[in-house]
Design an enzyme around this catalytic site. Structure first.
Site, PDB file in Angstrom:
ATOM      1  N   THR A 208       0.905  -1.009  -0.080  1.00  0.00           N
ATOM      2  CA  THR A 208       0.107  -0.088  -0.120  1.00  0.00           C
ATOM      3  C   THR A 208       1.046   1.299  -0.102  1.00  0.00           C
ATOM      4  O   THR A 208       2.081   1.038  -0.269  1.00  0.00           O
ATOM      5  CB  THR A 208      -0.961   0.007   1.144  1.00  0.00           C
ATOM      6  OG1 THR A 208      -1.840   0.941   1.124  1.00  0.00           O
ATOM      7  CG2 THR A 208      -0.273  -0.010   2.454  1.00  0.00           C
ATOM      8  N   ASN A 209       0.583   2.319   0.290  1.00  0.00           N
ATOM      9  CA  ASN A 209       1.046   3.741   0.449  1.00  0.00           C
ATOM     10  C   ASN A 209       0.692   4.497   1.458  1.00  0.00           C
ATOM     11  O   ASN A 209      -0.155   4.147   2.315  1.00  0.00           O
ATOM     12  CB  ASN A 209       0.761   4.361  -1.056  1.00  0.00           C
ATOM     13  CG  ASN A 209      -0.525   4.647  -1.105  1.00  0.00           C
ATOM     14  OD1 ASN A 209      -1.216   5.480  -0.534  1.00  0.00           O
ATOM     15  ND2 ASN A 209      -1.011   4.057  -2.397  1.00  0.00           N
ATOM     16  N   ARG A 210       0.962   5.608   1.880  1.00  0.00           N
ATOM     17  CA  ARG A 210       1.096   6.471   3.211  1.00  0.00           C
ATOM     18  C   ARG A 210      -0.386   7.309   2.912  1.00  0.00           C
ATOM     19  O   ARG A 210      -0.755   8.103   3.538  1.00  0.00           O
ATOM     20  CB  ARG A 210       2.095   7.177   3.200  1.00  0.00           C
ATOM     21  CG  ARG A 210       3.343   6.494   3.386  1.00  0.00           C
ATOM     22  CD  ARG A 210       4.537   7.523   4.013  1.00  0.00           C
ATOM     23  NE  ARG A 210       5.994   6.638   3.861  1.00  0.00           N
ATOM     24  CZ  ARG A 210       6.045   5.898   5.006  1.00  0.00           C
ATOM     25  NH1 ARG A 210       5.421   6.116   6.209  1.00  0.00           N
ATOM     26  NH2 ARG A 210       7.326   5.299   5.087  1.00  0.00           N
TER      27      ARG A 210
END
Length: 395
Positions: A208-210
């Site tokens: 995933t990402n932030r």
């Protein structure tokens, strides 16, 4: 609601006791509250309850002052009026302009925004007369909250319960705020994506990402306040969905692409604020990947570029994309704007720790075809959301 004058009108239904909790919530939000009770409401709850909560005298029938006309005094004082619970009888009076007691007289004299929260037996609610009266109230510009379905006082489940107070407060706050907003998105269909998609590696782990989703949710909230019908396609976040939006929960980039495709053709504005994963596992493991002494290699395949696909088949839609960059912000974003055929590209530098992912603030640059870049200096994401719609509607 801070410092707003809220007149609360309580009528004679079994849900009258819940109005006390509503008054308390209004006061917690900083409102000044005055309460009026019908004669039948006093059989369910006492004026002293509301006087104690509101720290103001309570208006009831038969208590008049020689110096003032009480129902006019309350009507003039009010910034907004809330009828909770609203019985079928009071709804009928409001719809036909009857003023035969304090509550109905004060409501008839009130020029402020009015909000009605019906609560009654399901058969009374569905009676054609009640439905006709509710329709008349809405045609008169009065906000009406649909009752909930649940266990009724009569001992069975039906539609007519007073919604939970938290929901009533959220509905009231949203609609009262909306009244003060320009309605330049009224009758517009707006689709917004938000959050960071996740791509499973095995039943436990994922890529995933932030992204926190805050930008997308701020956009949805602003569009709703400006009168739009909003579809929010959201990857997992910790955020509460904006009141009034149709929220479609997705996880992966493929799920988001499918959801966007379902609604895209009918939209007026589409804003791709989600941080979509560029890659996914070629074959997610069916079982948890065990720790090994050697290095682990993951085979990834590219996800579809949702924004690129939307730009290729754009018709009436105004299309907005986001570019999260760590270097050469304007140059890289300008290439994306042209390639993806967007009407507006919002570029931000995610290498900065004080803005962007997870922050409540951001600093962005707007890029539009054949126009100079426009820098929006560091501000809240809510303000950026408002400016995005301002720019779109000025085109």
């Amino acid at each position: 609601m801070k410092n707003q004058h809220v007149a609360v009108y309580v009528t004679g239904g079994i849900a009258a006791y819940k109005a006390a909790f509503f008054v308390r919530e209004m006061i917690k939000k900083g409102a000044q509250v005055k309460v009026a009770l019908t004669k039948s409401a006093c059989a369910f709850v006492t004026p002293l309850t509301f006087q104690t909560l509101s720290q103001n005298p309570v208006y009831i029938d038969g208590e008049n002052s020689a110096e003032i006309v009480p129902h006019i005094e309350l009507a003039v004082w009010s910034d907004l009026a809330v009828v909770i619970p609203a019985t079928a009888n009071l709804i009928a009076k409001m719809a036909t302009g009857i003023a035969d007691d304090f509550v109905s007289s004060a409501l008839l004299a009130s020029a402020c925004p009015k909000f009605v929260v019906p609560a009654m037996n399901d058969q009374m609610y569905y009676n054609p007369a009640t439905q006709r009266n509710l329709k008349q109230l809405m045609e008169d510009g009065i906000c009406v909250l649909e009752p909930a379905t649940g266990f009724l006082a009569e001992g069975y489940t039906g539609k007519g319960r007073l919604p939970e107070i938290e929901q009533v407060v959220e509905w009231l706050t949203f609609n009262y705020t909306r009244i003060s907003q320009k309605q330049d998105l009224k009758n517009k269909q707006v689709l917004i994506t938000a959050g960071g998609t996740i791509e499973p590696l095995d039943p436990v782990r994922y890529l995933t990402n932030r992204s926190s989703g805050k930008m997308g949710y701020a956009l949805a909230e602003n569009a709703l306040l400006r009168g739009a019908t909003v579809i929010l396609i959201s990857a997992p976040t910790q955020l509460k969905p904006p009141f009034g939006a149709k929220v479609i929960a997705v996880q992966t980039a493929l799920e988001m692409a499918k959801a966007v495709e379902t609604y895209y053709s009918k939209m007026d504005i589409v804003i791709m604020a989600a941080a979509v994963s560029d890659y996914r596992a070629a074959k997610p493991a069916a079982q948890k990947i065990k720790k090994r002494d050697t290095t682990l290699a993951l085979q990834l395949v590219e996800n579809p570029d949702i924004l690129l696909g939307l730009g290729a088949k754009k018709k009436q839609q105004l299309l907005v994309g986001f570019a999260a960059e760590t270097q050469q912000l304007v140059q890289n974003a300008a290439k994306k704007m042209v390639k993806k055929r967007v009407d507006l590209l919002v570029a931000n530098d995610v290498s900065r720790s004080d803005i962007g992912f997870g922050s409540n603030q951001n600093e962005v640059t707007f890029l539009r075809p054949h126009q100079k870049p426009l820098l929006v200096k560091k501000t809240t994401k809510e303000e950026i959301a408002a400016q995005i719609f301002d720019v779109l509607l000025s085109q």
